[in-house]
Design a protein around this motif. Sequence first.
Motif, short mmCIF file in Angstrom:
data_model
loop_
_atom_site.label_atom_id
_atom_site.label_comp_id
_atom_site.label_asym_id
_atom_site.label_seq_id
_atom_site.Cartn_x
_atom_site.Cartn_y
_atom_site.Cartn_z
N PRO A 1 12.40 17.75 7.04
CA PRO A 1 12.33 16.52 7.84
C PRO A 1 11.30 15.50 7.35
N PHE A 2 11.02 15.47 6.06
CA PHE A 2 10.07 14.50 5.50
C PHE A 2 10.80 13.59 4.53
N CYS A 3 10.50 12.30 4.62
CA CYS A 3 11.10 11.33 3.71
C CYS A 3 10.02 10.37 3.21
N LEU A 4 9.94 10.21 1.90
CA LEU A 4 8.98 9.30 1.28
C LEU A 4 9.74 8.12 0.66
N LEU A 5 9.51 6.93 1.19
CA LEU A 5 10.17 5.72 0.72
C LEU A 5 9.15 4.76 0.16
N LYS A 6 9.50 4.07 -0.92
CA LYS A 6 8.59 3.10 -1.52
C LYS A 6 8.95 1.70 -1.03
N VAL A 7 7.93 0.92 -0.63
CA VAL A 7 8.13 -0.46 -0.19
C VAL A 7 7.42 -1.39 -1.16
N ASP A 8 7.89 -2.65 -1.23
CA ASP A 8 7.34 -3.55 -2.25
C ASP A 8 6.20 -4.44 -1.75
N SER A 9 5.79 -4.26 -0.49
CA SER A 9 4.61 -4.98 0.01
C SER A 9 3.98 -4.19 1.15
N LEU A 10 2.73 -4.51 1.47
CA LEU A 10 2.02 -3.81 2.53
C LEU A 10 2.66 -4.10 3.88
N LEU A 11 2.71 -3.07 4.74
CA LEU A 11 3.13 -3.25 6.12
C LEU A 11 1.88 -3.58 6.93
N VAL A 12 1.85 -4.77 7.51
CA VAL A 12 0.64 -5.24 8.18
C VAL A 12 0.90 -5.42 9.67
N PRO A 13 0.20 -4.67 10.54
CA PRO A 13 0.37 -4.85 11.98
C PRO A 13 -0.14 -6.21 12.43
N ALA A 14 0.34 -6.66 13.59
CA ALA A 14 0.07 -8.02 14.05
C ALA A 14 -1.41 -8.33 14.17
N GLU A 15 -2.23 -7.39 14.70
CA GLU A 15 -3.64 -7.69 14.92
C GLU A 15 -4.40 -7.85 13.61
N LEU A 16 -3.94 -7.21 12.54
CA LEU A 16 -4.59 -7.37 11.24
C LEU A 16 -4.08 -8.58 10.49
N THR B 1 -0.50 13.80 -2.32
CA THR B 1 -1.24 12.86 -3.16
C THR B 1 -0.59 12.73 -4.54
N ARG B 2 -0.20 13.86 -5.12
CA ARG B 2 0.42 13.83 -6.45
C ARG B 2 1.79 13.16 -6.39
N LEU B 3 2.53 13.39 -5.32
CA LEU B 3 3.83 12.73 -5.16
C LEU B 3 3.67 11.21 -5.15
N LEU B 4 2.66 10.73 -4.43
CA LEU B 4 2.41 9.30 -4.35
C LEU B 4 1.99 8.73 -5.71
N ASP C 1 3.73 0.16 -3.51
CA ASP C 1 3.34 0.43 -4.90
C ASP C 1 2.05 -0.31 -5.23
N ASP C 2 1.51 -0.04 -6.41
CA ASP C 2 0.21 -0.62 -6.79
C ASP C 2 0.25 -2.14 -6.84
N ASP C 3 1.39 -2.72 -7.23
CA ASP C 3 1.49 -4.18 -7.31
C ASP C 3 1.36 -4.84 -5.94
N ALA C 4 1.70 -4.12 -4.88
CA ALA C 4 1.64 -4.69 -3.53
C ALA C 4 0.22 -5.09 -3.15
N PHE D 1 -2.54 3.46 -2.94
CA PHE D 1 -2.24 3.93 -1.60
C PHE D 1 -2.68 5.38 -1.45
N ALA D 2 -2.41 6.21 -2.47
CA ALA D 2 -2.81 7.63 -2.43
C ALA D 2 -4.32 7.77 -2.31
N ALA D 3 -5.06 6.93 -3.03
CA ALA D 3 -6.52 7.01 -2.99
C ALA D 3 -7.05 6.64 -1.60
N LEU D 4 -6.46 5.62 -0.98
CA LEU D 4 -6.88 5.21 0.36
C LEU D 4 -6.58 6.30 1.38
#
Length: 398
Positions: free
Chosen positions: A312-327, A187-190, A225-228, A198-201
Motif C-alpha cells: 500500500p505504498f506509492c512514490l510519485l514524482k512531482v515537478d514542483s513543490l507542494l506548498v500549503p496556503a499558510e506558507l 532515502t535511497r529510493l528518493l 525533483d531537485d530542479d523544483a 527532498f531526501a536530505a530534508l
Amino acid sequence: MAMRRVVAAALLACLLLPMASVRGRNITAMLGGYKEYKLYNKYLSETKVCDEINARQSTSMTILVLSDDAMSKLVSDAGESLAAIKNALRLLSVLDYYDRKKVKKYGSESAATLYQATGDAVSTTGNVKVTDQDGSNYGFASATPGAKVSTVTKEVKTMSFKFSILEISAPVEFDGLFDTPTTSNLTRLLEKAGCKRFAALVASTGVLKTYESAMDNGLTLFAPDDDAFQAKGALDVKNMSSADLVTLLKYHALPEYYPKTSLKAVKGPLRTLASTKAGKDDVSVVAQGDDVSLATGGGKSRVADTVLDNTPFCLLKVDSLLVPAELAGAPEPAAPAPSPTEAPQSSPPAPQPADASSVAADHADHKSKKASSAVASRSVGGTFAAAAVCSVVLASLL
C-alpha cells in the motif's frame, strides 16, 4: 422550428447512448451481486486494480475471476502481500475480449495483460496464453513454458467483443509473479529518483520516520525533483523554521494508497499528513486526460512519474513543490467542482448478453482486430444500437 430542435436533441441523445454505456463500466459494481467473488472483489478495491480496469473504458478486456476458495489460495501463495496480490490481479486482467465462441473459432493464442502493461514484467512473462481444450472447454495459463492451464468454469458476463468476466478454476501464476521491489530504504529510493534534496530534508527533520511508520498502512508520497527547489518563485527552504519545514514535508504525503490512475477518479479534497480536522492543508486533484496535477495554496504541481507502486505504498514524482496556503501567503484553495461529465454514477448500466447467433461476423481480419477491437466494436455495435433507438424516437416525433 420547435419540432426541428426536438428532433435534433433526440438525435444527439441517440448518438450519446453508446458513450454513456462505456463510461458506466465499473468492475466492482458488476461483481457486487455475486457472493462467490466477494474476496476477489475486496482485493480489487484494496489494491486499486479496479481503478486500472475502469480507466480502460475504450479497451476490450477479459477479467478472469476466482471464487472465494480459489482466491484464498492466491492470497496464501502471495504471502498475504497486497503488492504481490496486485501483480496477480493484473495478470488476470487480459487486454482483449474472449469467450467460448471466439476461442473455438480462432484457437489458442497469446494475449497481453495489465501486468505486462505496467512495465514490471520481463519479456512475455506478463502475458497469458489462451488455450482451446477438448470439447467446449477452454482456459488460460501463464505464457511461460509448461505453465498449468486454469479452465474457464463459467462465463459470468459477456458483452460481445467488448468486455467479459470469466470464472477460472485456479489462479494463473508463474515463478517471480509475487516478487515485489523492496521499500526498506526510502532515502535511497528518493535519491535514485533524482530527489536528493527532498531526501536530505526528510532525513534531517525526522519526517522520514513519520513516512516509514505510515507505509505499511497506506502512504502516497509526492517527491519533488531537485530542479523544483531551484525553480523561479520556489520557497527558500534554507530560511524556513523547523516547524514550517516539517509542515511542508508532511504536506507532500497522503495517509492512503493512491497510485496515479486512482488519483484521476478522486472527487473533492484529499487529506495530507499535515491536514487538520477542519480540512486545513488538504490538497485537491485536477485531472485532464492522462495528466494529473495537485492544486495547493501555492498553485498546481504536475504528477510527472510513478517511481514505485508497491501496495500500500506509492512514490510519485512531482515537478514542483507542494506548498500549503499558510506558507504560500494565500487563502486555502477551494476544491474544484467536478464537471457534469465527471459526476459519479450511482450504478453502472447492466451489460448486455453476448449475441448467440454470431461469433465474429464483423471481425474477418482477426489479427487487425486485436489491435483495435475496442474501437471497432463500439463503432459498429454502438452505431447500430443508436440507429435503432433513433428510428423509434423519430417515428414518434414525425
